[in-house]
Design an enzyme around this catalytic site. Sequence first.
Site, short mmCIF file in Angstrom:
data_model
loop_
_atom_site.label_atom_id
_atom_site.label_comp_id
_atom_site.label_asym_id
_atom_site.label_seq_id
_atom_site.Cartn_x
_atom_site.Cartn_y
_atom_site.Cartn_z
N THR A 100 31.73 40.89 37.95
CA THR A 100 32.10 42.01 39.03
C THR A 100 33.02 43.22 38.46
O THR A 100 33.17 44.24 39.02
CB THR A 100 32.78 41.52 40.50
OG1 THR A 100 33.99 40.74 39.83
CG2 THR A 100 31.86 40.48 41.15
N HIS A 114 40.36 38.88 34.50
CA HIS A 114 41.86 38.85 35.23
C HIS A 114 42.19 37.40 35.23
O HIS A 114 41.69 36.46 34.50
CB HIS A 114 41.85 39.43 36.46
CG HIS A 114 40.64 38.77 37.50
ND1 HIS A 114 40.79 37.53 38.16
CD2 HIS A 114 39.40 39.26 37.97
CE1 HIS A 114 39.75 37.20 38.60
NE2 HIS A 114 38.93 38.40 38.81
N HIS A 157 40.54 34.02 36.02
CA HIS A 157 39.82 33.42 35.11
C HIS A 157 40.46 32.55 34.01
O HIS A 157 39.90 31.81 33.36
CB HIS A 157 38.87 34.50 34.29
CG HIS A 157 37.88 35.44 34.88
ND1 HIS A 157 38.14 36.69 35.10
CD2 HIS A 157 37.05 34.99 35.72
CE1 HIS A 157 37.03 37.33 35.80
NE2 HIS A 157 36.37 36.22 36.31
N LYS A 210 34.14 34.38 51.14
CA LYS A 210 33.84 35.99 51.44
C LYS A 210 33.50 35.87 52.83
O LYS A 210 32.80 35.32 53.47
CB LYS A 210 32.93 36.45 50.60
CG LYS A 210 33.26 36.42 49.22
CD LYS A 210 34.35 37.23 48.78
CE LYS A 210 34.82 37.22 47.15
NZ LYS A 210 36.11 37.91 47.20
N ARG A 255 29.07 40.82 49.63
CA ARG A 255 29.41 41.60 48.18
C ARG A 255 28.67 42.50 48.19
O ARG A 255 27.59 42.71 48.44
CB ARG A 255 29.43 40.50 47.01
CG ARG A 255 30.39 39.33 47.05
CD ARG A 255 30.48 38.46 45.63
NE ARG A 255 30.96 37.61 45.60
CZ ARG A 255 32.08 37.41 44.95
NH1 ARG A 255 32.64 38.29 44.11
NH2 ARG A 255 32.59 36.16 44.73
N GLN A 304 22.26 29.13 41.64
CA GLN A 304 23.15 28.33 40.87
C GLN A 304 22.87 26.91 40.21
O GLN A 304 23.23 26.41 39.05
CB GLN A 304 24.55 28.26 41.60
CG GLN A 304 25.94 27.98 40.53
CD GLN A 304 27.21 28.12 41.09
OE1 GLN A 304 27.52 29.13 41.48
NE2 GLN A 304 28.28 27.28 40.69
N ASP A 335 36.71 26.71 44.56
CA ASP A 335 36.00 27.17 45.48
C ASP A 335 34.54 27.21 45.20
O ASP A 335 33.67 27.62 46.23
CB ASP A 335 36.58 28.78 45.54
CG ASP A 335 36.58 29.64 44.03
OD1 ASP A 335 36.49 28.97 43.21
OD2 ASP A 335 36.49 30.58 44.25
N LYS A 390 47.01 32.96 46.28
CA LYS A 390 46.25 33.04 44.79
C LYS A 390 47.51 33.95 44.04
O LYS A 390 47.94 35.03 44.74
CB LYS A 390 45.06 33.89 44.73
CG LYS A 390 43.58 32.90 45.35
CD LYS A 390 42.48 33.57 44.89
CE LYS A 390 41.38 32.78 45.12
NZ LYS A 390 40.06 33.46 44.74
N LYS A 400 48.38 38.90 41.68
CA LYS A 400 48.58 40.25 42.23
C LYS A 400 49.72 40.95 41.95
O LYS A 400 50.85 40.29 41.98
CB LYS A 400 48.23 40.14 43.72
CG LYS A 400 46.99 39.59 44.16
CD LYS A 400 45.89 40.68 43.90
CE LYS A 400 44.65 40.08 44.39
NZ LYS A 400 43.42 41.02 43.81
N THR A 401 49.51 42.03 41.53
CA THR A 401 50.89 43.03 41.19
C THR A 401 50.64 44.19 42.19
O THR A 401 49.66 44.36 42.91
CB THR A 401 50.79 43.53 39.67
OG1 THR A 401 49.74 44.48 39.61
CG2 THR A 401 50.59 42.39 38.96
#
Length: 406
Positions: free
Chosen positions: A40, A45, A48, A82, A86, A171, A192, A226, A229-230
Amino acid sequence: MSVYDVLMERGFIKQMSHEDEIRELLEKEKITFYIGFYPTADRLHVGHFIALMMMSHMQRAGHRPIVLLGGGTGMVGDPSGKDEMRKMLTPEFIAHNIACFKKQMSRFIDFGEDKAIIVNNADWLLDLNYVQLLREVGVHFTVNRMLAAECFKKRWEKGLTFFEFNYMIMQGYDFWKLHHDHNCIMELGGDDQWSNMLAGVELIRRKDQKPAYCMTCKLLTSDGRKMGKTEKGALWLDPEKTSPYDFYQYWRNVADSDVENCLSLLTFLPMDEVRRLSALKDAAINEAKKVLAYEVTKLVHGEEAARQAQEATEALFGGNAKDMSNVPAIEITSEDMTAKIIDVLTAAKVFSSKREARQLIAQGGLTVADTVLQDAEACLSADMFDADKSLLIRKGKKKYFRLLVK
């Protein structure tokens, strides 16, 4: 100690399809396994990171990884977790992202001498005959079982499209294809993905009557949320998106309660050392955080970048303000030396908007050369800069930058 024991001791494993069989398999054999990555974005990030570390532990133990890049499934989109569908990605966008992924993953995985391979599921999914897929694969999936999957539950109220409903089948087919072509017998991935991973295991066992397994790793969380995040968004594993300094600072400032988990999952430090560091209390836990920040930054950006980030941090927070050379620099022109401070900092993306800058200044949160800025309309001046034409800026309590005239 087998890799199964290593992964268990370090806290990676969340769920397994066949626990006893998997334990025995990883103790006695060398297998081929895979992990899928969804393209995506054009960079990896921190989400992963655990999957890459799990893959690296497996490879170090002699097992062969397959990195599956979702060029085909990316055309559909995974509905797992989700609330809405998406955004559909273009083939060109996906191809660009995949090329970027390959380069980044080489820091964690050895692709030499067929020790690991990268495949793109677009190579088989995009040319599938739909009726043939239904006949060969669809007959092994029951709608009742699919509807009960956790990955679909968040979508019931807003509606789950038939387009997305096919994702689990795709998948599952990926696993079957990798099993058929590369003797891949295990899928690893984030927790997930449990429902989707089971689909592949069951497809191989029903269609080929051969063993197949899956194992999930825990997600990186803090207080149930999670991590990664910044204030600028995701924490990227790429220096162009998250600088090594900012990356180091993130891990240097994790909550005390997260130190042991992060050291276990995101470094290769021996577990005796992890336990020793994690047992430190009160102010001493900061030593463990320094080790964590250095080790994680070294893995992602290399030893030199980790050293520079460490030195910059010591210069800013350790009372040694002599050497600022490793503090993140924002290059400006000589014309900028007399411009409005908020204009320069907003243009450099220190602030997302001038409104944000004015709000922080009103709260006394912006410091320029050791002086709290009071006037949001204030301008820079040449006498603010040192002999090296450098000016130290602090945003909030811990965010430092240097304005550097070029």
